[in-house]
Design an enzyme around this catalytic site. Structure first.
Site, PDB file in Angstrom:
ATOM      1  N   ALA A 175      20.498  39.635 -35.325  1.00  0.00           N
ATOM      2  CA  ALA A 175      20.360  39.061 -36.660  1.00  0.00           C
ATOM      3  C   ALA A 175      19.934  37.610 -36.499  1.00  0.00           C
ATOM      4  CB  ALA A 175      21.696  39.145 -37.386  1.00  0.00           C
TER       5      ALA A 175
ATOM      6  N   GLY B 269      22.256  42.741 -33.611  1.00  0.00           N
ATOM      7  CA  GLY B 269      21.654  43.586 -34.643  1.00  0.00           C
ATOM      8  C   GLY B 269      20.430  44.346 -34.135  1.00  0.00           C
TER       9      GLY B 269
ATOM     10  N   GLU C 233      21.840  47.333 -32.576  1.00  0.00           N
ATOM     11  CA  GLU C 233      22.360  48.179 -33.669  1.00  0.00           C
ATOM     12  C   GLU C 233      21.231  48.862 -34.422  1.00  0.00           C
ATOM     13  OE1 GLU C 233      24.592  44.784 -35.158  1.00  0.00           O
ATOM     14  OE2 GLU C 233      26.413  45.985 -35.027  1.00  0.00           O
TER      15      GLU C 233
ATOM     16  N   GLU D  56      27.616  39.288 -29.852  1.00  0.00           N
ATOM     17  CA  GLU D  56      28.164  38.569 -31.011  1.00  0.00           C
ATOM     18  C   GLU D  56      29.435  37.811 -30.681  1.00  0.00           C
ATOM     19  OE1 GLU D  56      27.063  41.713 -31.015  1.00  0.00           O
ATOM     20  OE2 GLU D  56      26.010  42.192 -32.874  1.00  0.00           O
TER      21      GLU D  56
HETATM   22  N1  CO8 Z   1      18.360  34.292 -34.285  1.00  0.00           N
HETATM   23  C1  CO8 Z   1      17.525  33.268 -34.512  1.00  0.00           C
HETATM   24  N2  CO8 Z   1      16.677  32.784 -33.576  1.00  0.00           N
HETATM   25  C2  CO8 Z   1      16.687  33.359 -32.359  1.00  0.00           C
HETATM   26  C3  CO8 Z   1      17.535  34.431 -32.045  1.00  0.00           C
HETATM   27  C4  CO8 Z   1      18.400  34.920 -33.080  1.00  0.00           C
HETATM   28  N3  CO8 Z   1      19.232  35.948 -32.891  1.00  0.00           N
HETATM   29  N4  CO8 Z   1      17.334  34.789 -30.761  1.00  0.00           N
HETATM   30  C5  CO8 Z   1      16.383  33.975 -30.296  1.00  0.00           C
HETATM   31  N5  CO8 Z   1      15.984  33.107 -31.254  1.00  0.00           N
HETATM   32  C6  CO8 Z   1      14.970  32.057 -31.140  1.00  0.00           C
HETATM   33  C7  CO8 Z   1      15.482  30.878 -30.323  1.00  0.00           C
HETATM   34  O1  CO8 Z   1      16.244  30.024 -31.148  1.00  0.00           O
HETATM   35  C8  CO8 Z   1      14.190  30.242 -29.853  1.00  0.00           C
HETATM   36  O2  CO8 Z   1      13.642  29.502 -30.913  1.00  0.00           O
HETATM   37  P1  CO8 Z   1      13.016  28.023 -30.599  1.00  0.00           P
HETATM   38  O3  CO8 Z   1      11.872  28.304 -29.680  1.00  0.00           O
HETATM   39  O4  CO8 Z   1      12.603  27.554 -31.961  1.00  0.00           O
HETATM   40  O5  CO8 Z   1      14.096  27.237 -29.957  1.00  0.00           O
HETATM   41  C9  CO8 Z   1      13.279  31.456 -29.646  1.00  0.00           C
HETATM   42  O6  CO8 Z   1      13.866  32.533 -30.379  1.00  0.00           O
HETATM   43  C10 CO8 Z   1      13.190  31.874 -28.192  1.00  0.00           C
HETATM   44  O7  CO8 Z   1      14.510  32.064 -27.707  1.00  0.00           O
HETATM   45  P2  CO8 Z   1      15.058  31.396 -26.337  1.00  0.00           P
HETATM   46  O8  CO8 Z   1      14.367  30.092 -26.085  1.00  0.00           O
HETATM   47  O9  CO8 Z   1      16.544  31.375 -26.429  1.00  0.00           O
HETATM   48  O10 CO8 Z   1      14.538  32.487 -25.284  1.00  0.00           O
HETATM   49  P3  CO8 Z   1      15.180  32.834 -23.869  1.00  0.00           P
HETATM   50  O11 CO8 Z   1      14.211  33.741 -23.208  1.00  0.00           O
HETATM   51  O12 CO8 Z   1      15.606  31.577 -23.159  1.00  0.00           O
HETATM   52  O13 CO8 Z   1      16.540  33.646 -24.206  1.00  0.00           O
HETATM   53  C11 CO8 Z   1      17.849  35.309 -25.366  1.00  0.00           C
HETATM   54  C12 CO8 Z   1      16.466  34.892 -24.802  1.00  0.00           C
HETATM   55  C13 CO8 Z   1      18.833  35.528 -24.194  1.00  0.00           C
HETATM   56  C14 CO8 Z   1      17.658  36.612 -26.124  1.00  0.00           C
HETATM   57  C15 CO8 Z   1      18.395  34.195 -26.292  1.00  0.00           C
HETATM   58  O14 CO8 Z   1      17.390  33.855 -27.235  1.00  0.00           O
HETATM   59  C16 CO8 Z   1      19.626  34.569 -27.066  1.00  0.00           C
HETATM   60  O15 CO8 Z   1      20.717  34.586 -26.508  1.00  0.00           O
HETATM   61  N6  CO8 Z   1      19.472  34.890 -28.387  1.00  0.00           N
HETATM   62  C17 CO8 Z   1      20.571  35.192 -29.248  1.00  0.00           C
HETATM   63  C18 CO8 Z   1      21.077  36.576 -28.993  1.00  0.00           C
HETATM   64  C19 CO8 Z   1      22.261  36.898 -29.897  1.00  0.00           C
HETATM   65  O16 CO8 Z   1      23.291  36.244 -29.838  1.00  0.00           O
HETATM   66  N7  CO8 Z   1      22.121  37.911 -30.743  1.00  0.00           N
HETATM   67  C20 CO8 Z   1      23.166  38.344 -31.636  1.00  0.00           C
HETATM   68  C21 CO8 Z   1      22.975  37.699 -32.960  1.00  0.00           C
HETATM   69  S1  CO8 Z   1      24.366  38.037 -34.048  1.00  0.00           S
HETATM   70  C22 CO8 Z   1      24.038  39.547 -34.689  1.00  0.00           C
HETATM   71  O17 CO8 Z   1      23.063  40.171 -34.382  1.00  0.00           O
HETATM   72  C23 CO8 Z   1      25.051  40.068 -35.683  1.00  0.00           C
HETATM   73  C24 CO8 Z   1      24.695  41.485 -36.076  1.00  0.00           C
HETATM   74  C25 CO8 Z   1      24.796  41.631 -37.547  1.00  0.00           C
HETATM   75  C26 CO8 Z   1      23.943  42.770 -38.026  1.00  0.00           C
HETATM   76  C27 CO8 Z   1      22.477  42.417 -38.212  1.00  0.00           C
HETATM   77  C28 CO8 Z   1      21.729  43.375 -39.033  1.00  0.00           C
HETATM   78  C29 CO8 Z   1      20.920  44.345 -38.220  1.00  0.00           C
END
Ligand code: CO8
Length: 258
Positions: free
Chosen positions: A66, A109, A112, A132
């Site tokens: 998400a 998400g 999911e 999460e």
């Molecule tokens: N939300 C918003 N932006 C994101 C997300 C995200 N989940 N994931 C990545 N991005 C963005 C980063 O902020 C970054 O943006 P910017 O370049 O502007 O800084 C860009 O994408 C690239 O990401 P990274 O620089 O972090 O890329 P890396 O290759 O270094 O890392 C990762 C990749 C490991 C995937 C890392 O981006 C990460 O950990 N992302 C978050 C993963 C996460 O925590 N996901 C769970 C989110 S909570 C959730 O999903 C709750 C579920 C609720 C249901 C949803 C409905 C289906």
């Protein structure tokens, strides 16, 4: 076809292909993307020319979860009033089959969403996880329930409590994905499998999907009873006569969806 900002929509023969397309955010799932995916699925469900759907992402990410930036300041009453996340459930309620073709990250998400589809075809680069917990929350779109049914309590608990990612080989071994294919072939392979499904009798496909899904929701005895009723009912369809006649006559069946 209408144009969308967060997804790319194509048709390949009888297959509807949805590509999640927010590359700068690793396809993070925001409310606009949810709305667009649901609108397209509404259209595919109604369109008799579409027999199966594939949802995919990019080489780097199916979806990294998400959109954290969109949800980080939400309050409890806001999330309750807008029924945050519930719109996603509609993906799991669809009647036509949906295949998730996953390369790269399928996190939170994203994992999911893949599990809401009917099965997951994974690239060898796929990584699944429910991170999460690291954000101070837990999975909210079925992760604690569906992942547990896919991989069992021990692995689901470990993944949800630590946020550890599972690679494609592990995901195949534990039954989260149906098959792993080379990343370069993922979409082509998913469309090929979807085309095979789309060439079957559509009511039979939909009834089969409904019957398999019933196994998640009921006892074995009730599920078997449901299966038996639907199986018997299939003998009222022209496609049953055609399918079995074609076998007997050693030819390909020409299903008419009735
Ligand atoms: N939300 C918003 N932006 C994101 C997300 C995200 N989940 N994931 C990545 N991005 C963005 C980063 O902020 C970054 O943006 P910017 O370049 O502007 O800084 C860009 O994408 C690239 O990401 P990274 O620089 O972090 O890329 P890396 O290759 O270094 O890392 C990762 C990749 C490991 C995937 C890392 O981006 C990460 O950990 N992302 C978050 C993963 C996460 O925590 N996901 C769970 C989110 S909570 C959730 O999903 C709750 C579920 C609720 C249901 C949803 C409905 C289906």
């Amino acid at each position: 076809m209408a144009s969308y900002e967060t997804i790319i929509v194509e048709t390949r023969g009888k297959v509807g292909l949805i590509t999640l397309n927010r590359p700068k955010a690793l396809n993070a799932l925001n409310s606009q993307l949810v709305g667009e995916v649901n609108a397209v699925l509404d259209g595919f469900d109604k369109d008799p020319a579409i027999g199966c759907v594939v949802i995919t992402g990019s080489e780097k990410a199916f979806a990294a979860g998400a959109d954290i930036l969109e949800m980080k300041d939400k309050t409890y009453p806001e999330s309750y009033l807008e029924d945050f996340i519930t719109a996603w459930d509609r993906v799991a309620q669809r009647r036509k089959p949906i295949i998730a073709a996953v390369a790269g990250f399928a996190l939170g998400g994203g994992c999911e969403l893949a599990m809401m589809c009917d099965f997951i075809l994974a690239a060898d680069t796929a990584k699944f996880g429910q991170p999460e917990i690291k954000l101070g929350v837990m999975p909210g779109a079925g992760g604690t329930q569906r992942l547990t049914r896919f991989v069992g309590k021990s692995k689901a608990m470990e993944m949800c409590l630590t946020g550890r990612m599972m690679d494609a080989a592990e995901a195949e071994r534990v039954g989260l994905v149906s098959r792993v294919v080379p990343a370069a072939d993922l979409v082509e392979e998913a469309v090929k499998v979807a085309s095979q499904i789309a060439d079957m009798s559509m009511p039979t496909v939909m009834m089969t999907k409904e019957s398999v899904n019933r196994s998640y929701e009921t006892t074995l005895a009730e599920g078997i009873r449901f299966e038996r009723r639907v199986f018997h009912a299939m003998f009222a369809m022209a496609d049953q006569k055609e399918g079995m006649a074609a076998f007997a006559e050693k030819r390909k069946p020409g299903f008419k969806n009735r």
